[in-house]
Design a protein around this motif. Structure first.
Motif, mmCIF file in Angstrom:
data_model
loop_
_atom_site.group_PDB
_atom_site.id
_atom_site.type_symbol
_atom_site.label_atom_id
_atom_site.label_comp_id
_atom_site.label_asym_id
_atom_site.label_seq_id
_atom_site.Cartn_x
_atom_site.Cartn_y
_atom_site.Cartn_z
ATOM 1 N N THR A 71 0.860 -1.180 0.000
ATOM 2 C CA THR A 71 0.000 0.000 0.000
ATOM 3 C C THR A 71 0.898 1.231 0.000
ATOM 4 O OG1 THR A 71 -0.120 0.028 2.419
ATOM 5 C CG2 THR A 71 -1.833 -1.189 1.248
ATOM 6 N N PHE A 72 0.529 2.218 -0.786
ATOM 7 C CA PHE A 72 1.376 3.407 -0.909
ATOM 8 C C PHE A 72 0.554 4.550 -1.490
ATOM 9 C CE2 PHE A 72 1.961 0.561 -4.504
ATOM 10 C CZ PHE A 72 1.658 1.361 -5.580
ATOM 11 N N ARG A 73 1.129 5.718 -1.543
ATOM 12 C CA ARG A 73 0.505 6.888 -2.164
ATOM 13 C C ARG A 73 1.328 7.300 -3.386
ATOM 14 N NH1 ARG A 73 -3.294 9.410 1.430
ATOM 15 N NH2 ARG A 73 -3.210 8.455 3.500
ATOM 16 N N LEU A 74 0.661 7.850 -4.354
ATOM 17 C CA LEU A 74 1.335 8.354 -5.540
ATOM 18 C C LEU A 74 1.391 9.882 -5.454
ATOM 19 C CD1 LEU A 74 -0.194 6.029 -8.282
ATOM 20 C CD2 LEU A 74 2.096 5.932 -7.294
ATOM 21 N N PRO A 75 2.444 10.484 -6.012
ATOM 22 C CA PRO A 75 2.723 11.903 -5.750
ATOM 23 C C PRO A 75 1.672 12.890 -6.233
ATOM 24 C CG PRO A 75 4.175 11.037 -7.453
ATOM 25 C CD PRO A 75 3.486 9.866 -6.850
ATOM 26 N N LYS A 76 0.869 12.523 -7.251
ATOM 27 C CA LYS A 76 -0.059 13.488 -7.836
ATOM 28 C C LYS A 76 -1.517 13.049 -7.696
ATOM 29 C CE LYS A 76 3.460 14.598 -11.316
ATOM 30 N NZ LYS A 76 3.787 14.615 -12.773
ATOM 31 N N TRP B 33 -3.203 3.593 -2.629
ATOM 32 C CA TRP B 33 -3.086 2.618 -3.699
ATOM 33 C C TRP B 33 -2.663 1.274 -3.134
ATOM 34 C CZ3 TRP B 33 -4.314 3.855 -8.770
ATOM 35 C CH2 TRP B 33 -4.565 5.222 -9.003
ATOM 36 N N VAL B 34 -3.173 0.223 -3.757
ATOM 37 C CA VAL B 34 -2.835 -1.148 -3.386
ATOM 38 C C VAL B 34 -2.188 -1.805 -4.599
ATOM 39 C CG1 VAL B 34 -3.810 -3.411 -2.845
ATOM 40 C CG2 VAL B 34 -4.695 -1.372 -1.695
ATOM 41 N N ALA B 35 -1.126 -2.567 -4.368
ATOM 42 C CA ALA B 35 -0.468 -3.291 -5.453
ATOM 43 C C ALA B 35 -0.208 -4.734 -5.027
ATOM 44 C CB ALA B 35 0.848 -2.617 -5.843
ATOM 45 N N TYR B 36 -0.345 -5.655 -5.969
ATOM 46 C CA TYR B 36 -0.021 -7.062 -5.730
ATOM 47 C C TYR B 36 0.277 -7.704 -7.081
ATOM 48 C CZ TYR B 36 -4.874 -7.665 -7.171
ATOM 49 O OH TYR B 36 -6.046 -7.616 -7.877
ATOM 50 N N ILE B 37 0.724 -8.943 -7.050
ATOM 51 C CA ILE B 37 1.087 -9.653 -8.277
ATOM 52 C C ILE B 37 0.314 -10.954 -8.368
ATOM 53 C CG2 ILE B 37 2.962 -10.666 -9.633
ATOM 54 C CD1 ILE B 37 4.913 -9.072 -7.942
ATOM 55 N N VAL B 38 -0.137 -11.279 -9.564
ATOM 56 C CA VAL B 38 -0.626 -12.616 -9.888
ATOM 57 C C VAL B 38 0.399 -13.248 -10.818
ATOM 58 C CG1 VAL B 38 -2.403 -13.934 -11.089
ATOM 59 C CG2 VAL B 38 -3.059 -12.026 -9.615
ATOM 60 N N GLN B 39 0.886 -14.419 -10.460
ATOM 61 C CA GLN B 39 1.898 -15.086 -11.282
ATOM 62 C C GLN B 39 1.287 -16.301 -11.974
ATOM 63 O OE1 GLN B 39 5.749 -15.516 -9.642
ATOM 64 N NE2 GLN B 39 6.391 -17.113 -11.054
ATOM 65 N N ASN B 40 1.595 -16.446 -13.236
ATOM 66 C CA ASN B 40 1.104 -17.538 -14.071
ATOM 67 C C ASN B 40 2.260 -18.484 -14.353
ATOM 68 O OD1 ASN B 40 0.110 -19.203 -16.054
ATOM 69 N ND2 ASN B 40 -0.569 -17.579 -17.420
ATOM 70 N N PHE B 41 2.090 -19.756 -13.995
ATOM 71 C CA PHE B 41 3.166 -20.722 -14.208
ATOM 72 C C PHE B 41 3.113 -21.380 -15.579
ATOM 73 C CE2 PHE B 41 3.286 -20.868 -9.490
ATOM 74 C CZ PHE B 41 4.608 -20.498 -9.362
#
Length: 288
Positions: free
Chosen positions: A150-155, A161-169
């Motif tokens: 979780t983080f904030r963007l400057p503008k 904001w939330v970010a994560y990854i989905v990985q496909n094998f």
């Protein structure tokens, strides 16, 4: 740089990016879209002529469906990028796809409250994984979320904001994964930016270039909320209802079929977590 190399591949020209401007019922959204350098543009139902300007009533469900042909969101941008090396020797180093969407979730109480928004995200990403519905191999084709940042963007003001990854094998060469970066902009709407790496050769510079393009796009997102939503956010912050979970349970693969994924190893460090054996890279999207 005229030509790229394996260690320093060449991607799209960021200096020639197009500015996208949308008025979403008073909320102003601006971001930049690097021009495609791939012949893949237009695949499937993606239209290459998406507008760079749009004035939209996002509370009109009829208009929402008309724009999207689906009842929960519509596309704001879609581009494909190729990474290039030395012609004839290593022309293709990998690539990525970028998209931006506006989604609507009318069955959740209030996406501006962290608990409700996390619940909405959980239901969304669990569409990749349905235990007990198929073979053990089919059930482990996707892993998520590999991170929860979780983080904030400057503008983008007070938006979180939330970010994560989905990985496909299901990828024989390198890896295939998608970063999702999303934020609620009203009680029932969210913006979702996705960045998919088509291949990621760990012994090349493809992943470093991928993160450079992602950071460039994210740093140039500008959002100005309408006054009523800004006021609601500030009230929710006072009560603690805007506090996101700093960590999320990561989908472990302890019971996954090791004969299928024997070239991966599980790490305790959440910054690396899933990686090719002997090819550890920092996969954090945002490092302050």
């Amino acid at each position: 740089m005229l030509f790229g190399t394996v260690k320093n591949p060449k991607g799209p020209n960021l200096s020639k990016s197009n500015r996208v401007s949308y008025n979403l019922s008073g909320t102003k959204l601006n971001f930049v879209k690097p021009p495609t350098n791939s012949s893949m543009l237009g695949i499937g139902t993606i239209r290459p002529d998406l507008p760079l300007d749009l004035d939209l009533n996002i509370y009109s469900l009829e208009k929402f469906k008309q724009l999207s042909d689906i009842d929960w969101g519509f596309l704001l941008a879609k581009e494909f990028y190729q990474y290039n090396g030395i012609p004839l020797w290593s022309p293709g180093i990998g690539g990525m796809a970028f998209s931006a969407e506006l989604r609507r979730a009318i069955k959740f109480p209030n996406l501006l409250e962290a608990a409700h928004y996390e619940h909405f995200i959980d239901k969304d990403i669990k569409g990749y994984y349905e235990p007990g519905t198929g073979s053990s191999f089919d059930e482990w084709l996707y892993l998520f979320p590999l991170f929860w940042q979780t983080f904030r963007l400057p503008k983008t003001g007070d938006l979180q904001w939330v970010a994560y990854i989905v990985q496909n094998f299901c990828c024989d060469e390198g890896d295939r994964f998608t970063y999702y970066v999303r934020s609620a902009i009203s009680a029932e709407h969210e913006l979702l930016f996705s960045f998919s790496a088509e291949t990621d050769e760990y012994d090349s510079g493809a992943f470093a270039l991928f993160k450079k393009i992602v950071r460039f796009i994210l740093n140039n997102i500008e959002i100005t909320l309408v006054n009523s939503i800004e006021k609601e956010i500030k009230e929710l912050e006072k009560t603690g209802l805007r506090n996101f979970s700093q960590e999320k349970p990561i989908c472990h693969y302890d019971n996954a079929p090791k004969d299928k994924f024997g070239n991966y190893e599980l790490l305790k460090d959440p910054c690396f977590y899933f990686t090719k054996i002997g090819k550890t890279i920092d996969r954090r999207l945002w490092v302050d």
